[in-house]
Scaffold this motif. Sequence first.
Motif, PDB file in Angstrom:
ATOM      1  N   PRO A 147       4.729  10.469  -1.923  1.00 19.56           N
ATOM      2  CA  PRO A 147       5.211  10.844  -0.590  1.00 19.56           C
ATOM      3  C   PRO A 147       4.334  10.306   0.538  1.00 19.56           C
ATOM      4  O   PRO A 147       4.839   9.869   1.573  1.00 19.56           O
ATOM      5  CB  PRO A 147       5.212  12.372  -0.632  1.00 19.56           C
ATOM      6  CG  PRO A 147       5.437  12.702  -2.078  1.00 19.56           C
ATOM      7  CD  PRO A 147       4.683  11.642  -2.828  1.00 19.56           C
ATOM      8  N   GLU A 148       3.016  10.325   0.340  1.00 17.94           N
ATOM      9  CA  GLU A 148       2.120   9.838   1.390  1.00 17.94           C
ATOM     10  C   GLU A 148       2.339   8.349   1.652  1.00 17.94           C
ATOM     11  O   GLU A 148       2.257   7.891   2.798  1.00 17.94           O
ATOM     12  CB  GLU A 148       0.670  10.086   0.997  1.00 17.94           C
ATOM     13  CG  GLU A 148       0.306  11.557   0.848  1.00 17.94           C
ATOM     14  CD  GLU A 148       0.707  12.131  -0.517  1.00 17.94           C
ATOM     15  OE1 GLU A 148       1.246  11.381  -1.361  1.00 17.94           O
ATOM     16  OE2 GLU A 148       0.482  13.337  -0.724  1.00 17.94           O
TER      17      GLU A 148
ATOM     18  N   ARG B 274       0.846  -1.196   0.000  1.00 18.51           N
ATOM     19  CA  ARG B 274       0.000   0.000   0.000  1.00 18.51           C
ATOM     20  C   ARG B 274       0.880   1.245   0.000  1.00 18.51           C
ATOM     21  O   ARG B 274       1.941   1.308   0.627  1.00 18.51           O
ATOM     22  CB  ARG B 274      -0.966   0.011   1.184  1.00 18.51           C
ATOM     23  CG  ARG B 274      -0.334  -0.021   2.543  1.00 18.51           C
ATOM     24  CD  ARG B 274      -1.394   0.154   3.642  1.00 18.51           C
ATOM     25  NE  ARG B 274      -2.402  -0.894   3.615  1.00 18.51           N
ATOM     26  CZ  ARG B 274      -3.664  -0.729   4.003  1.00 18.51           C
ATOM     27  NH1 ARG B 274      -4.063   0.461   4.454  1.00 18.51           N
ATOM     28  NH2 ARG B 274      -4.530  -1.720   3.957  1.00 18.51           N
ATOM     29  N   GLY B 275       0.457   2.242  -0.776  1.00 18.80           N
ATOM     30  CA  GLY B 275       1.226   3.461  -0.891  1.00 18.80           C
ATOM     31  C   GLY B 275       2.343   3.422  -1.914  1.00 18.80           C
ATOM     32  O   GLY B 275       3.062   4.409  -2.079  1.00 18.80           O
TER      33      GLY B 275
ATOM     34  N   ALA C 294      10.781  14.066   7.590  1.00 13.89           N
ATOM     35  CA  ALA C 294      10.649  15.520   7.539  1.00 13.89           C
ATOM     36  C   ALA C 294      11.096  16.061   6.187  1.00 13.89           C
ATOM     37  O   ALA C 294      10.479  16.987   5.630  1.00 13.89           O
ATOM     38  CB  ALA C 294      11.458  16.159   8.662  1.00 13.89           C
ATOM     39  N   ALA C 295      12.168  15.475   5.630  1.00 17.68           N
ATOM     40  CA  ALA C 295      12.658  15.924   4.325  1.00 17.68           C
ATOM     41  C   ALA C 295      11.619  15.659   3.237  1.00 17.68           C
ATOM     42  O   ALA C 295      11.405  16.494   2.347  1.00 17.68           O
ATOM     43  CB  ALA C 295      13.974  15.215   3.992  1.00 17.68           C
ATOM     44  N   VAL C 296      10.947  14.507   3.294  1.00 21.23           N
ATOM     45  CA  VAL C 296       9.924  14.192   2.298  1.00 21.23           C
ATOM     46  C   VAL C 296       8.721  15.122   2.453  1.00 21.23           C
ATOM     47  O   VAL C 296       8.137  15.562   1.453  1.00 21.23           O
ATOM     48  CB  VAL C 296       9.521  12.704   2.402  1.00 21.23           C
ATOM     49  CG1 VAL C 296       8.277  12.408   1.564  1.00 21.23           C
ATOM     50  CG2 VAL C 296      10.675  11.809   1.953  1.00 21.23           C
ATOM     51  N   ARG C 297       8.348  15.427   3.674  1.00 20.42           N
ATOM     52  CA  ARG C 297       7.234  16.366   3.862  1.00 20.42           C
ATOM     53  C   ARG C 297       7.555  17.731   3.275  1.00 20.42           C
ATOM     54  O   ARG C 297       6.683  18.405   2.719  1.00 20.42           O
ATOM     55  CB  ARG C 297       6.907  16.499   5.361  1.00 20.42           C
ATOM     56  CG  ARG C 297       6.319  15.250   5.989  1.00 20.42           C
ATOM     57  CD  ARG C 297       5.831  15.533   7.408  1.00 20.42           C
ATOM     58  NE  ARG C 297       5.398  14.308   8.067  1.00 20.42           N
ATOM     59  CZ  ARG C 297       6.143  13.627   8.936  1.00 20.42           C
ATOM     60  NH1 ARG C 297       7.356  14.071   9.262  1.00 20.42           N
ATOM     61  NH2 ARG C 297       5.679  12.526   9.492  1.00 20.42           N
TER      62      ARG C 297
ATOM     63  N   THR D 290      -3.232   4.451  -1.957  1.00 20.59           N
ATOM     64  CA  THR D 290      -2.543   5.080  -0.828  1.00 20.59           C
ATOM     65  C   THR D 290      -3.573   5.555   0.203  1.00 20.59           C
ATOM     66  O   THR D 290      -3.920   6.743   0.254  1.00 20.59           O
ATOM     67  CB  THR D 290      -1.683   6.263  -1.311  1.00 20.59           C
ATOM     68  OG1 THR D 290      -0.819   5.808  -2.352  1.00 20.59           O
ATOM     69  CG2 THR D 290      -0.821   6.831  -0.181  1.00 20.59           C
ATOM     70  N   PRO D 291      -4.064   4.640   1.026  1.00 24.81           N
ATOM     71  CA  PRO D 291      -4.953   5.083   2.108  1.00 24.81           C
ATOM     72  C   PRO D 291      -4.182   5.963   3.089  1.00 24.81           C
ATOM     73  O   PRO D 291      -2.949   5.947   3.138  1.00 24.81           O
ATOM     74  CB  PRO D 291      -5.378   3.767   2.772  1.00 24.81           C
ATOM     75  CG  PRO D 291      -5.060   2.699   1.766  1.00 24.81           C
ATOM     76  CD  PRO D 291      -3.876   3.193   1.003  1.00 24.81           C
TER      77      PRO D 291
END
Length: 281
Positions: free
Chosen positions: A192-193, A70-71, A149-152, A77-78
């Motif tokens: 990203p999610e 998943r994702g 944090a970097a991906v966000r 991507t729940p």
Amino acid sequence: MAALPPSPSAVHADGGRCNVHGAAIAYRLQGPVDAPVLMLGNSLAADLEMWDGNLPALGQHFRVLRYDMRGHGASSTPAGPYTLELLADDAIALLDALRIDKVHFVGVSLGGMVAQQLAARYPNRIASVVLCATMSNQAAPAAWDERMAAVRRGGMEAIAEATLQRWFTPAFHAEAPQALAAVRRMVLATRPEGYLGCAAAIRALAQDALLPRIAGPCLVLAGEHDGAATPAIAQSLAQRIPGAQLHVVPGAAHLPNIERQAAFDARVLAFLADATAATGR
């Protein structure tokens, strides 16, 4: 070493998505229709295409089931965060949907963490397990806080280069630019999610108690130059799993199935030959 099952002539390929636990899980099922089923579990930020190079060898003797967690990839991507228990339950629900009773399971990195869950909690569904480039306890949660944090802040582009540096040796970077480019595209294509949902599961990794419950045939693999799931960590895993075998893949870092494809395939097939002989499937 036992002989592998012969390669039947009838080959069928199938694929699609199955709805399980609120997620649509994408899969491909390829290989001889009457061969034992071999299920492959991906690393974080990878999809089922990470096994493309291994399919010709593994698919000679097994019906190979690849899937996107998943994702990732073509799966949905729940909302996260996810847990390793949930990711393992997804895999079992996919087997139920496909009416597959029992599989051999090979998992790399995150896939190896899921494999520990499967082998310990669903022993009647897992004929044997290969734990590759993985661990059972999270020793560096702060590093995962930084990556998440970097991906966000900047999406997958923010961690792509550092990820490739961890996954492969400098020699592979120099020798295989086309392979590296393909892996980079796979990382950047990860939502990203989905990355964050699965990264949360890795950050919370605490599965030491599962290891003594893994009773079936087990092979623990490590890349010689893996700086994350080191050979020492692999040795510790193998020592805590009853009867587990240990093998270090020379010249590889975190993804030996790609970096040292032939050596990886040969060792896995040798293990699976003995496992199929021992389990009868």
